[in-house]
Write an enzyme that holds these catalytic residues in place. Structure first.
Site, PDB file in Angstrom:
ATOM      1  N   SER A 106      -8.668  30.889  44.165  1.00  0.00           N
ATOM      2  CA  SER A 106      -7.837  31.469  45.220  1.00  0.00           C
ATOM      3  C   SER A 106      -8.560  31.404  46.561  1.00  0.00           C
ATOM      4  O   SER A 106      -8.869  30.330  47.053  1.00  0.00           O
ATOM      5  CB  SER A 106      -7.449  32.899  44.836  1.00  0.00           C
ATOM      6  OG  SER A 106      -6.473  33.404  45.688  1.00  0.00           O
ATOM      7  N   ASP A 250      -3.669  29.912  51.529  1.00  0.00           N
ATOM      8  CA  ASP A 250      -4.988  29.861  50.904  1.00  0.00           C
ATOM      9  C   ASP A 250      -5.063  28.630  50.002  1.00  0.00           C
ATOM     10  O   ASP A 250      -4.085  27.878  49.892  1.00  0.00           O
ATOM     11  CB  ASP A 250      -5.272  31.162  50.163  1.00  0.00           C
ATOM     12  CG  ASP A 250      -4.342  31.409  48.988  1.00  0.00           C
ATOM     13  OD1 ASP A 250      -3.258  30.792  48.933  1.00  0.00           O
ATOM     14  OD2 ASP A 250      -4.682  32.234  48.113  1.00  0.00           O
TER      15      ASP A 250
END
Length: 460
Positions: A106, A250
């Protein structure tokens, strides 16, 4: 170096001794435990598992180990290649798979990677299921297939387009209105899979765009967490003029942040709030976010006649609460939008399409849309932990000190004052205590957070 094992998967830095980092031995053990769990839980009706990854430098190594291990466990592997987290989630159900593994850390920096685990619904494992995987891994309680029952490997790169098709088919995504508006956007895809899929989404929406950091090398041009301090490049580009909206994701494209046409941050907390305002205007109902998210969602929900509920931090906790209260939209204040009409997972593609549809309908600037939202400021601080830190004792002491206030302890400790709040909790993904605080101004919010941080420092 660090290795973190939790109910949501295994996460760590690459390189170093087994047991202390994310390395091939631990990847094999954890993948084997996950496959064993699926088979024992009765979720293996089709005997296939989807694997997708972001563009991290270590991704190819991790993918090879994961896929080989699954084949050795007797599972067929559908490798969808470079893919977002929401794409992988959708691929599980689209392919009729028993589960999925997302190889991504992530927002963590480039030296990190992780395995995120999905059930047959393409949703993250529950706490009980995650604990069972951890138990199996700890005991090494698994058995590999014999030579006649090994799994098979298939590469399938079709799911990006299927994901985009599903987004454009959503009732509240108004592609004709978006195309007619003639938007020009600047997008920072942080050298990962957003650079692969977002241009295709924007082409289909009829939006003109410039991509920054679009080459999916995994060698991130800046810290990949989509926070203002990391986004000077796109903010400067926006201040140069010529764009209606800045979009930031992201590395695995489940978090989403916007930048106004004048280069100011829209505020990642307000990604969900603004999209929810649009959804609630057309679909009255309830909403959910986590305890660390802004009160603005509560205000917007009540303005539309719905009820707001808070859940513990963590996507699976939010989706569980959403199902419980029948929420029409929910998510997390870190820019995560969960729209059940699509699927129960944070999805930046869904967030982008809904936000642009709202902007097209309103016919206003992004800064003007932001001005319509309730105004709060949230400060996000952290306390780095040492091996000797007793987090539970610290949080219990904080509860005692503020027992005269409204305290919620379903996830760490949240202290609700009449006009502000502060939330302290141990991170599931990093060796830190997160300290989030919200008030009418950033100065007041930060002061509240720093005051609680000092309380913690005094107790260490």
């Amino acid at each position: 170096m660090t290795l973190i094992k939790s109910i949501s998967g295994i996460r760590g830095t690459i390189g170093g001794p087994a047991g202390d980092t994310l390395n091939p031995l631990d990847i094999v053990k954890f993948t084997s435990a996950y496959a064993t769990f699926l088979r024992r839980s009765g979720q293996s009706s089709h005997n296939r598992i989807v694997v997708g990854r972001d563009a991290r430098i270590s991704g190819e190594m991790v993918r090879s180990v994961v896929c080989g291990t699954l084949i050795g466990m007797g599972y067929d592997v559908i490798d969808i290649g470079l893919a977002t987290t929401p794409t992988t989630e959708l691929a599980v159900t689209m392919a009729g798979a028993d589960g999925g593994i997302i190889i991504t850390a992530s927002h963590n920096p480039r030296q990190w990677n992780a395995l995120k685990l999905l059930n047959h619904l393409g949703e993250f494992l529950t706490k009980d299921d995650g604990n069972e995987v951890l138990s199996i891994a700890e005991k090494e309680d698994f058995e590999y297939a014999d030579v006649d029952h090994l799994g098979h490997y298939v590469s399938d790169g079709s799911f990006d387009e299927k994901h985009i098709d599903a987004v454009l088919a959503l009732r509240l995504v108004d592609q004709p209105a978006v195309a007619k508006a003639g938007f020009r956007v600047c997008v920072d895809t942080i050298n990962s899979v957003g650079g692969v899929i977002l241009p295709r989404l924007l082409d289909r929406l009829g939006v003109s765009y410039t991509i920054l950091n679009g080459d999916p090398t995994g060698d991130f041009a800046h810290n990949p967490e989509p926070l203002e301090r990391n986004l000077s490049g796109i903010m400067e580009a926006m201040r140069g003029g010529g764009y209606d909206l800045g979009i930031v994701v992201d590395p695995d494209v489940d978090r989403l942040a916007f930048i106004c046409e004048d280069g100011r941050m829209f505020g990642e907390e307000y990604t969900l709030v603004s999209v929810a305002d649009y959804v609630l205007a057309h679909t009255p109902g309830n909403t959910v976010s986590n305890l660390s998210s802004t009160r603005a969602l509560r205000d917007v929900t009540e303005r539309h006649g719905g009820c707001y509920s808070a859940a513990a931090v963590g996507e699976v906790n939010v989706t569980t609460k959403m199902k419980e209260v029948g929420a029409v939209i929910g998510g997390e204040g870190n820019g995560g939008v969960i729209y059940p009409e699509s699927h129960y997972g944070r999805d930046a593609l869904v967030g982008i399409a809904l936000f642009l549809s709202s902007l097209a309908h309103k016919g206003c600037k992004v800064s003007e849309l932001r001005a319509e939202m309730p105004e709060y400021s949230i400060a996000k601080n952290r306390i780095d932990l040492t091996p000797s830190t007793d987090v539970d004792a610290i949080l219990e002491r904080v509860k005692e000190m503020f027992s005269d206030q409204q305290v919620n302890d379903i996830d760490g400790v949240k202290i609700d004052f009449p006009d502000k709040w502060v939330h302290l909790r141990k991170s599931n993904t990093e060796p830190i205590i997160r300290v989030y605080s919200e008030a009418a101004t950033m100065e007041e919010a930060d002061e509240l957070g720093k005051r609680l941080m000092q309380v913690v420092y005094d107790m260490q």
